[in-house]
Design a protein around this motif. Sequence first.
Motif, PDB file in Angstrom:
ATOM      1  N   THR A  61       1.002  -1.255  -0.016  1.00  0.00           N
ATOM      2  CA  THR A  61      -0.042   0.084   0.034  1.00  0.00           C
ATOM      3  C   THR A  61       1.038   1.249  -0.104  1.00  0.00           C
ATOM      4  OG1 THR A  61      -1.657  -1.314   1.474  1.00  0.00           O
ATOM      5  CG2 THR A  61      -1.963   1.182   1.094  1.00  0.00           C
ATOM      6  N   GLY A  65      -0.281   2.286  -3.287  1.00  0.00           N
ATOM      7  CA  GLY A  65      -1.439   2.672  -2.815  1.00  0.00           C
ATOM      8  C   GLY A  65      -2.317   3.849  -3.566  1.00  0.00           C
ATOM      9  N   ARG A  67      -2.154   4.433  -6.812  1.00  0.00           N
ATOM     10  CA  ARG A  67      -2.321   4.185  -8.367  1.00  0.00           C
ATOM     11  C   ARG A  67      -3.329   3.066  -8.562  1.00  0.00           C
ATOM     12  NH1 ARG A  67       1.382   7.149 -10.899  1.00  0.00           N
ATOM     13  NH2 ARG A  67       0.961   6.095 -12.919  1.00  0.00           N
ATOM     14  N   PRO A  69      -6.461   0.282  -8.411  1.00  0.00           N
ATOM     15  CA  PRO A  69      -7.587  -0.084  -7.767  1.00  0.00           C
ATOM     16  C   PRO A  69      -7.862  -0.702  -6.370  1.00  0.00           C
ATOM     17  CG  PRO A  69      -7.833  -0.522 -10.084  1.00  0.00           C
ATOM     18  CD  PRO A  69      -6.244  -0.304  -9.666  1.00  0.00           C
ATOM     19  N   ARG A 327       9.186   2.594   4.681  1.00  0.00           N
ATOM     20  CA  ARG A 327       8.263   1.862   5.064  1.00  0.00           C
ATOM     21  C   ARG A 327       8.662   0.454   4.843  1.00  0.00           C
ATOM     22  NH1 ARG A 327       5.086   5.934   3.460  1.00  0.00           N
ATOM     23  NH2 ARG A 327       3.996   6.751   5.094  1.00  0.00           N
TER      24      ARG A 327
ATOM     25  N   ASP B 392       2.889  13.348   3.723  1.00  0.00           N
ATOM     26  CA  ASP B 392       4.230  12.427   3.548  1.00  0.00           C
ATOM     27  C   ASP B 392       4.274  11.721   2.140  1.00  0.00           C
ATOM     28  OD1 ASP B 392       2.114  10.917   4.586  1.00  0.00           O
ATOM     29  OD2 ASP B 392       3.593   9.240   5.022  1.00  0.00           O
ATOM     30  N   TYR B 394       3.087  13.142  -0.892  1.00  0.00           N
ATOM     31  CA  TYR B 394       3.020  14.206  -2.101  1.00  0.00           C
ATOM     32  C   TYR B 394       3.823  15.362  -1.755  1.00  0.00           C
ATOM     33  CZ  TYR B 394      -0.706  11.526  -4.000  1.00  0.00           C
ATOM     34  OH  TYR B 394      -1.521  10.348  -4.428  1.00  0.00           O
ATOM     35  N   GLU B 423      -1.455  10.180   7.582  1.00  0.00           N
ATOM     36  CA  GLU B 423      -0.429   9.427   7.081  1.00  0.00           C
ATOM     37  C   GLU B 423      -0.734   8.366   5.840  1.00  0.00           C
ATOM     38  OE1 GLU B 423       2.162   5.727   6.799  1.00  0.00           O
ATOM     39  OE2 GLU B 423       0.435   5.830   7.532  1.00  0.00           O
ATOM     40  N   TRP B 424       0.355   8.179   4.826  1.00  0.00           N
ATOM     41  CA  TRP B 424      -0.218   7.945   3.663  1.00  0.00           C
ATOM     42  C   TRP B 424      -0.883   6.350   3.565  1.00  0.00           C
ATOM     43  CZ3 TRP B 424      -1.464   8.904  -1.205  1.00  0.00           C
ATOM     44  CH2 TRP B 424      -1.170   8.065  -1.838  1.00  0.00           C
ATOM     45  N   VAL B 425      -0.085   5.300   4.389  1.00  0.00           N
ATOM     46  CA  VAL B 425      -0.935   4.112   4.301  1.00  0.00           C
ATOM     47  C   VAL B 425      -2.401   4.166   4.871  1.00  0.00           C
ATOM     48  CG1 VAL B 425      -0.697   1.576   4.863  1.00  0.00           C
ATOM     49  CG2 VAL B 425       1.294   2.835   4.643  1.00  0.00           C
ATOM     50  N   SER B 428      -4.216   6.318   1.936  1.00  0.00           N
ATOM     51  CA  SER B 428      -4.453   5.711   0.726  1.00  0.00           C
ATOM     52  C   SER B 428      -5.661   4.538   0.666  1.00  0.00           C
ATOM     53  CB  SER B 428      -2.935   4.546   0.321  1.00  0.00           C
ATOM     54  OG  SER B 428      -3.199   3.919  -0.809  1.00  0.00           O
ATOM     55  N   LYS B 429      -5.695   3.880   1.811  1.00  0.00           N
ATOM     56  CA  LYS B 429      -6.831   3.180   2.071  1.00  0.00           C
ATOM     57  C   LYS B 429      -8.178   3.675   2.146  1.00  0.00           C
ATOM     58  CE  LYS B 429      -4.363  -0.873   3.718  1.00  0.00           C
ATOM     59  NZ  LYS B 429      -3.861  -1.606   4.942  1.00  0.00           N
ATOM     60  N   ARG B 432     -10.134   5.635  -0.469  1.00  0.00           N
ATOM     61  CA  ARG B 432     -11.123   4.853  -1.406  1.00  0.00           C
ATOM     62  C   ARG B 432     -11.954   3.941  -0.801  1.00  0.00           C
ATOM     63  NH1 ARG B 432      -7.037   3.832  -5.340  1.00  0.00           N
ATOM     64  NH2 ARG B 432      -5.528   3.283  -3.735  1.00  0.00           N
ATOM     65  N   PHE B 441      -5.163  14.184  -4.115  1.00  0.00           N
ATOM     66  CA  PHE B 441      -4.399  12.912  -4.931  1.00  0.00           C
ATOM     67  C   PHE B 441      -3.539  13.736  -6.008  1.00  0.00           C
ATOM     68  CE2 PHE B 441      -6.052   8.431  -4.914  1.00  0.00           C
ATOM     69  CZ  PHE B 441      -5.605   7.989  -3.513  1.00  0.00           C
ATOM     70  N   GLY B 442      -2.598  12.896  -6.258  1.00  0.00           N
ATOM     71  CA  GLY B 442      -1.538  13.215  -7.392  1.00  0.00           C
ATOM     72  C   GLY B 442      -1.256  12.108  -8.206  1.00  0.00           C
ATOM     73  N   TRP B 443      -0.855  12.304  -9.484  1.00  0.00           N
ATOM     74  CA  TRP B 443      -0.627  11.284 -10.400  1.00  0.00           C
ATOM     75  C   TRP B 443       0.553  11.489 -11.420  1.00  0.00           C
ATOM     76  CZ3 TRP B 443      -2.790   6.625 -11.623  1.00  0.00           C
ATOM     77  CH2 TRP B 443      -2.680   5.983 -12.812  1.00  0.00           C
ATOM     78  N   PHE B 444       1.304  10.576 -11.507  1.00  0.00           N
ATOM     79  CA  PHE B 444       2.554  10.551 -12.456  1.00  0.00           C
ATOM     80  C   PHE B 444       2.106   9.629 -13.595  1.00  0.00           C
ATOM     81  CE2 PHE B 444       6.697  10.447 -14.247  1.00  0.00           C
ATOM     82  CZ  PHE B 444       7.360  11.842 -14.011  1.00  0.00           C
ATOM     83  N   PHE B 463      -9.714   4.292 -10.527  1.00  0.00           N
ATOM     84  CA  PHE B 463      -9.247   3.573  -9.290  1.00  0.00           C
ATOM     85  C   PHE B 463      -9.351   4.491  -8.044  1.00  0.00           C
ATOM     86  CE2 PHE B 463      -6.165   6.978 -10.353  1.00  0.00           C
ATOM     87  CZ  PHE B 463      -5.558   7.529  -9.311  1.00  0.00           C
ATOM     88  N   LYS B 465     -12.335   5.145  -7.134  1.00  0.00           N
ATOM     89  CA  LYS B 465     -13.385   4.865  -6.388  1.00  0.00           C
ATOM     90  C   LYS B 465     -14.406   5.706  -5.680  1.00  0.00           C
ATOM     91  CE  LYS B 465     -12.555   0.300  -7.202  1.00  0.00           C
ATOM     92  NZ  LYS B 465     -13.385  -0.289  -8.274  1.00  0.00           N
TER      93      LYS B 465
END
Lengths: 363, 542
Positions: A61, A65, A67, A69, A327, B392, B394, B423-425, B428-429, B432, B441-444, B463, B465
């Motif tokens: 994750t 995470g 990117r 789905p 991590r 942490d 972006y 915090e990211w983890v 991220s969950k 969504r 959010f960001g995108w590369f 993605f 959701k």
Amino acid sequence: MTTLIEVPEAEPGIVAPKSKSKAGGGLGRYIVIRFFLIIPTVFILVTLVFFLMRVIGDPITASQGGRLPPDVLAQRIQDAGYDRPILIQYFEYIGQLLTGNFGTTITDRRPVVEVLTTFGAATLELSINALIVALLVGIPFGLIAAQHRDKTPDALLRFFAILCYATPVFFSGLLLKLTFSVWLGWFPVAGRASTRTELTMSGLAAPSGIYWLDALRSGNFTALVDIASHAVLPALALGLLTAGVFLRLVRTNVIGTLGKDYVEAGRSRGVSEFRLVTKHAYKPALIPIITVMGLQIALMLGGAILTETTFEWKGLGYQLVQYLNARDFVAVQGIVVLLAIIVAVTNFIVDIIAALIDPRVRY
Amino acid sequence: MALNKKALHGAIALAGISALALTACTGPSGGGSSSAPAAAGPIAYGTTDKVTSLDPAGSYDNGSFMVMNQIYSFLLNSKPGGADPVPDLAESSSFTTPSEYTVKLKSGLKWANGHTLDSKDVKFSFDRQVAINDPAGPASLLTNIESVTAPDATTVVFKLKNANDQTFSQILSSPAAPIVDDEVFPADKVLSDDEIIKANAFHGQYTIDSYKKNELVSFKAFADYQGVLGKPANDAATIKYYASPTNLKLEIQQGAIDVAFRSLSATDIDDLRKDSKVKVLTGPGGEIRYITFNFDTMPYGTKAAGADPAKALAVRQAVANLVDRQAIADQVYKGTYLPLYSNVPSGFLGANESFKDAYGDAGKPSLDKAKKVLADAGITEPVALNLQYNPDHYGGSSGDEYAMVKEQLEKSGLFTVNLQSTEWVTYSKASRADEYPLFQFGWFPDFSDADNYLTPFFPEGGFLKNHYNNATVNELISKQLTDADKTSRESAIKDVQNALAKDISTLPLLQGAQVAVVGSGVNGVDKTLDPSFKFRLGVISK
């Protein structure tokens, strides 16, 4: 963190008993007990680190995470085995450790053992450099402070010692870097050597990983100068931290020794104060430093993490921070376990030396 | 004993003198810390990126792909200065049927280790990507491949699940597509970096001369390279890895490296622009940053209290009318990001400025429009927004970015913003899992095509959701993906953006720029800061 301690001065006459006496039997028992205490210490630490690292989440994750789905992410977590019960993962990890397998890092796919061996030498080099600074600064300044007890030089040096000890390593490191690298341009900003030297070191047969040693062995003095220039500021940043402790320790012990009868006798015979300090008082005062040096290893390793990060000194501390940020708990666990073993073993050795010097500690 | 004491004293004295002597010996010249440009020799490149793996099946990150671009070839690749894929190892390539893409290879290709490079290697490279499907790898980019066949030594045929995939040529130059040596790489697992280097399994502009992972990589020009990039402008190059952007900045200032690329902070870049000894170069960037609306849980969302789709849309439109992108780009990112007015960033086929046309006042915020849109929807009280950002993942400036968004929205009196960070983890969950009504959010991009900003995001919420689903948008996205006519495809991409601007599934904020800093006397870097986002060491000379 250890505290700025001032241990009582050692009795100059105390030496290890030479015959197999009752005390000798005590030493054997003492060593065995101390040795077996290492095991639960390391085990508890491994357990703590394992569970604390899981608190920050799974690495899949962490890396993917943003990117993928959620269902694809979940599949990848499952494929990697991070969805299994944590106790199963824990016992599996302990089992691996017992066979000497520290696992493979998640973020850059390296055997953790390789990370430890590759970067351990850099940390050892930094520690040796720092220890040299600590001894070169701490002992002479301690002697000077003792010789000028309660006078201006003593007050200044005591203040200097507190300053050294109290200043966080990352702050003193940044200050040194700003002053001597950025403003004055005397020393390089970061790294263990310039790119050219790094490439030279890579090309050596059977390098030890300790750059100055490898440069000496290969007779490359240009590289040696380059390596030394990179080593000065990190060694100062880390070494001064311990120098403050050594300075206070030497001062206190020398002052204590200077009040002993045999020193008074020398004084009454007209021996100069300088000679009394340098000839008669400093040796007994150095004995407790050996003990404290062991305690300082933990402090120094903690400081090395910050120093290595500040100066991009690519040792275990630097790697630890990189893996923490990523991590990568497999790598972090491996490095922390190794550091724990180093601290435990060092303290074990120091305990034995202390017991050899002073039989009273065996009981 | 006396001798030992003397020896001890002598050793201590010698150590002290040696230390002092070595210290004295090191000045600006000895320490390599002069402000002069790096001496002649290999091109020295510095970065804070990291390498995960040199095996294309085991990594999907900028740091690894940067190295791969120097040492591997692709069937198709782009020349410096552009993003359009052209034949690299291929001699020609095209759709031979709507669902078959055929590539003809150049003949006489060799790996640096002497092995023959032919269609077997190509088939092997794609098959193993799919078979390994590594959690950290890019296999997900190859989902449209049904099978790969190699009927002869110079022919490769890709059978596709979805016909006429207009992104396929980009896929062939993406991180999933470096060609590897089938005699070296295993078919079912990732190969270690050391084994790759030991096997000299390279066919790119360079081979790797020496390798200390994430410390120092040394490259040497590969004389037998036959790809589209040609002979490099230098004979050798190095990559030095840094943990701290500040150290990277100081090293380029002091001439220890020739090029610093990814990722200096905005303030460092701003500072470097004032330094006459270095030059800051910028190029188009594919990275975007945006706010996502969760259509279920945002104010008036379908599962929120007082659910009302019209009011929810009005809230999104009011926010779109109020954000001042230029102010964020200038004040927070010091020009290292540019305002983004559409879901497809500028520089890509069909990119327009749909949000600039629809909201605000020609790119500036408009309080009047925001007030009107809320009033028309019957919203009279300030709307409370729970806005989440991540500190942490972006970058450290996200806090400043979102503090400014909050300030801009609250200044209008139309919103109260509860700004939160996680915090990211967890972030991220939770983002969504319907826990955040509005979130950063960001995108590369995975490859350089407008579709990479559409298909992953919007059909059925993508993605993200976020419960956004619009049949017209889905249809338009599908149309542009399979439309072989460039003009018609471009038109479809514009239509998608216009439709998205009406719905505001996500609110585009910023587009990143590629920023490289070069020392004096270093040339060519500007050629590689192109929309392909591939940094090539081969263009640099000094």
